[in-house]
Design a protein around this motif. Sequence first.
Motif, PDB file in Angstrom:
ATOM      1  N   UNK A 209       4.860  -6.950   3.718  1.00 47.32           N
ATOM      2  CA  UNK A 209       3.710  -6.083   3.962  1.00 47.32           C
ATOM      3  C   UNK A 209       2.893  -6.547   5.160  1.00 47.32           C
TER       4      UNK A 209
ATOM      5  N   UNK B 265       2.088  -4.567   8.495  1.00 45.46           N
ATOM      6  CA  UNK B 265       0.702  -4.397   8.950  1.00 45.46           C
ATOM      7  C   UNK B 265       0.605  -4.688  10.449  1.00 45.46           C
TER       8      UNK B 265
ATOM      9  N   UNK C 230     -12.364   2.328  -4.095  1.00 46.83           N
ATOM     10  CA  UNK C 230     -11.096   2.794  -4.644  1.00 46.83           C
ATOM     11  C   UNK C 230     -10.274   3.575  -3.622  1.00 46.83           C
ATOM     12  N   UNK C 231     -10.978   4.283  -2.764  1.00 50.48           N
ATOM     13  CA  UNK C 231     -10.263   5.211  -1.898  1.00 50.48           C
ATOM     14  C   UNK C 231      -9.888   4.607  -0.555  1.00 50.48           C
TER      15      UNK C 231
ATOM     16  N   UNK D 100      -7.847   2.284   0.696  1.00 48.65           N
ATOM     17  CA  UNK D 100      -6.463   2.168   1.157  1.00 48.65           C
ATOM     18  C   UNK D 100      -5.818   3.550   1.302  1.00 48.65           C
ATOM     19  N   UNK D 101      -6.285   4.491   0.479  1.00 47.06           N
ATOM     20  CA  UNK D 101      -5.792   5.861   0.590  1.00 47.06           C
ATOM     21  C   UNK D 101      -6.215   6.449   1.932  1.00 47.06           C
TER      22      UNK D 101
ATOM     23  N   UNK E 196      -4.174   4.985   4.667  1.00 48.91           N
ATOM     24  CA  UNK E 196      -2.842   5.604   4.768  1.00 48.91           C
ATOM     25  C   UNK E 196      -2.922   6.953   5.467  1.00 48.91           C
ATOM     26  N   UNK E 197      -3.943   7.744   5.084  1.00 49.63           N
ATOM     27  CA  UNK E 197      -4.073   9.074   5.689  1.00 49.63           C
ATOM     28  C   UNK E 197      -4.361   8.937   7.187  1.00 49.63           C
TER      29      UNK E 197
ATOM     30  N   UNK F 240      -3.476   6.587   9.134  1.00 45.83           N
ATOM     31  CA  UNK F 240      -2.228   6.174   9.772  1.00 45.83           C
ATOM     32  C   UNK F 240      -1.320   7.381  10.035  1.00 45.83           C
ATOM     33  N   UNK F 241      -1.115   8.210   9.002  1.00 47.47           N
ATOM     34  CA  UNK F 241      -0.213   9.357   9.152  1.00 47.47           C
ATOM     35  C   UNK F 241      -0.780  10.340  10.171  1.00 47.47           C
TER      36      UNK F 241
END
Lengths: 293, 358
Positions: free
Chosen positions: B270, B274, B309-310, B312-313, B316-317, B319-320
Motif C-alpha cells: 500500500x 501511495x 469516516x469519509x 479515505x472515501x 479515492x474519489x 484520485x479517480x
Amino acid sequence: MSFLSNLISGISLGSVYAIIALGYTMVYGIAKMLNFAHGDVIMVGAYICFFATMRYGMHPIIGVLLSMIVCTLLGIVIDRLAYKPLRQAPALAVLITAIGMSYFLQNSAQLLWTSSPKVFQSVIGNGSIKLFDGALSISYVTLVTIVVCIVIMIGLVLFVNKTKIGKSMRAVSEDKGAAQLMGINVNTTISLTFAIGSALAAIAGVLLCSAYPTLTPTTGAMPGIKAFTAAVFGGIGSIPGALIGGILLGIIEIFAKAYITTQLSDAIVFAVLIVVLIVKPTGLLGKKISEKV
Amino acid sequence: MKLKTMNKTTRSNMITYAMVIIAFVIVQIMLGTGNISSRLQGQLVPICAYIVMAISLNLTVGVLGELSLGHAGFMSAGAFSGIVVASCLSQNTSNEILVLVLSMLVGGVVAAIVGVIVGVPVLRLSGDYLAIVTLAFGEIIKGIVNNLYVGLDGSGLHISLIKNTLQMDGGKVLINGPMGLTGIPRIASFTVGFILIMVCLFVIFNLVNSKSGRAIMALRDNKIAAQSVGINITNYKLMAFVISAAMAGMAGVLFAANFSTVVASKFDFNTSILILVFVVLGGLGNMRGSIIAATVLTVLPEVLRSFSDYRMLVYAVVLIVMMLATNNPTLKNGLNLAWSKIAGLFRKNTEKGEQANV
C-alpha cells in the motif's frame, strides 16, 4: 498421509486463486489493463452472500446467485464509470484509476458494513469425507472448491473457443482496431469481460470465505495480489495459464507453510515467482512477443 | 545569472529549488510564530520523507520509464539498517545530526545494495512483468524484515531470523520481529528533511541533464533505437534503479527516526502504491509535480479529518476524478475550454479596468 492432505488443501487454495486469476487474466488480455479493484470485488461478493444467507436466511444457492448478480452489475458499472473514459489513456493513468477504485470499494465497505470482522459460515457445510480409515479427511469445502474450479475452467474455455461472443473476445484481444472494422462492438465486449470476471470474483469470494471464515473490508486485498501474481506466473492473458499458475501458487504456499516456515510462506511464494519469471520472462504459458522496429 | 537568459530546463529546475526553499522558510516562520497545528507539525518529517520517496520513484517511473510497485521495500531496507546503526552510534555520541547523517548514509548504501540485488534480475524483464517482480521483491523484503531479530549488548550485535534466539546479557533489542524497530532514537528533524530533499533534487536534476541521463531517457523513449546507437541498456537501467533505491533508503531512515517504533508492515504494498500515486498525479518525469502531489496528498487526509469516516472515501474519489479529468479527451477539452473562458473573463475585466484608468 499428511503430504497428501497438504497437497489437497494446496490444490483447493490454488483453485480459489485460479478463479480470481481468471478475472485478472481475461481483463488483461482484452483491455490490456491491471484491474486492481478485482480483489475488492471478491470482498463485495463475500459480503453480499454473507448478508443474504446469514442475515436474511436465504438458501445458500440463492445467496451465491445474488452475489454473482450484484458483482456482475458492479463490474459493469466500474468499467463504465472509471475505465471506459480512459480507453485511449496511458496505461499508468488507468492503473492509478483502478487503485482509486480499489480504495473506493474498501472504504465504502468499511462505511456500509464497518471494519469489525464478520464470521462467515460456510455455505457448503462443515462435514468431511474420511478416506484410508480416517487417516485422510477432506472437507466438503475443499472438494467443492476444486470441483467448481474445474467446472468454471472447462466452461470458460468452451465459451471462449466455441461461441460467437467468445470469438469476438479473442478478436478484440488480438487487435482492437481490426475487430472494430469487422463489426465487433469493442466496448460491449470489454464490458462483458468485466461482467464475467466479476461474476467469477463473487464465486471466489464465497469459496474463499467458506475456507477462511473471517470477513473484513480488506479480505480481498491479499488474495487479489496473490491471484494477480498467479496470473503472471502462468502467463498473463492465457486462461489455462491462470489455472496452472493459481494451483501451483496454492500448492507452494501450503507446502511452504507446512514444511518450511509459516512466517515466510508469502516471501517463498514470491521468490518462486521471481525465479520462474527470470527463467521464462513471460510466464509459464505466456506468448513470446517479438519486438518490431 | 538572469532568469530570462537561462535555458528552459535550468529555469525550471531553479523554480523547483526556489519553491522548496520558500516552502521551508514559510514553515519555519510559522513554526517560530506558533501558527501551525501540532498535528501538522508531526506531519512535517513524514512529508519530507514522502517527497524524497516520490522524486526517487519518479526517477524510475518517469525518467527510466519502468513501473516499480515495490519502492517501499527499499525504504524498509534503508530504515531498518539505518536505525540499527543510529541506535548503536547514539550510545557513544550525543551529536544527533552526525548520528542521523551517518545512519542515513548507511541506510542509503544498504538500500543501494538491495537495489543491485533486485535490479540485476528484474531489469531483464519489462512492462507488467517487471512491475509484478518489483511487487514480489517488496513483499519478500517485508517478509524477511518482519521475522528479523536484532539485539545489541556489550559483546556486539546479535542477529537471528524467524525465531527469537538472541542470547543477550543485558543490552537491548533493536529489531523485535513483527514488533519492528523499538526504542528508536527520535533524531529526525524538519531541517534535515529539507536538506535531504535539496540534495536528492540536485542529484536527480544533474543526472537527468548529464550524458547518462540522456541515455536513460533515450532508453525510455525507444529501447531498440537507443540500443542501436550503442547505449548499454543494463548499465544505465541499473544506474537509475540503484540511485532511486539509495534515495528511498535515506528517506526510510528519515521517516523511521521520526517515530519511536516502526513495524515492517508499515512499508508494504500500500505504501508503494501511495508513492506511485504521488508520482502519477504529479506528472511522470516532473519532479516539481511529485513534490506538490506528495505534500498535498499527505496533508489532505489530515485536513479532511473532520470528515473522519469519509476522508479515505473522498481521497479515492479525488484520485479517480483527477485521473479522469486529466486523461479523458472529452473532459480535458471541456475543462480547457472552461478555463480559457474564465481566464478570458478576467482578461476582459482587467482590460476594461485599464481603459477606465486611462
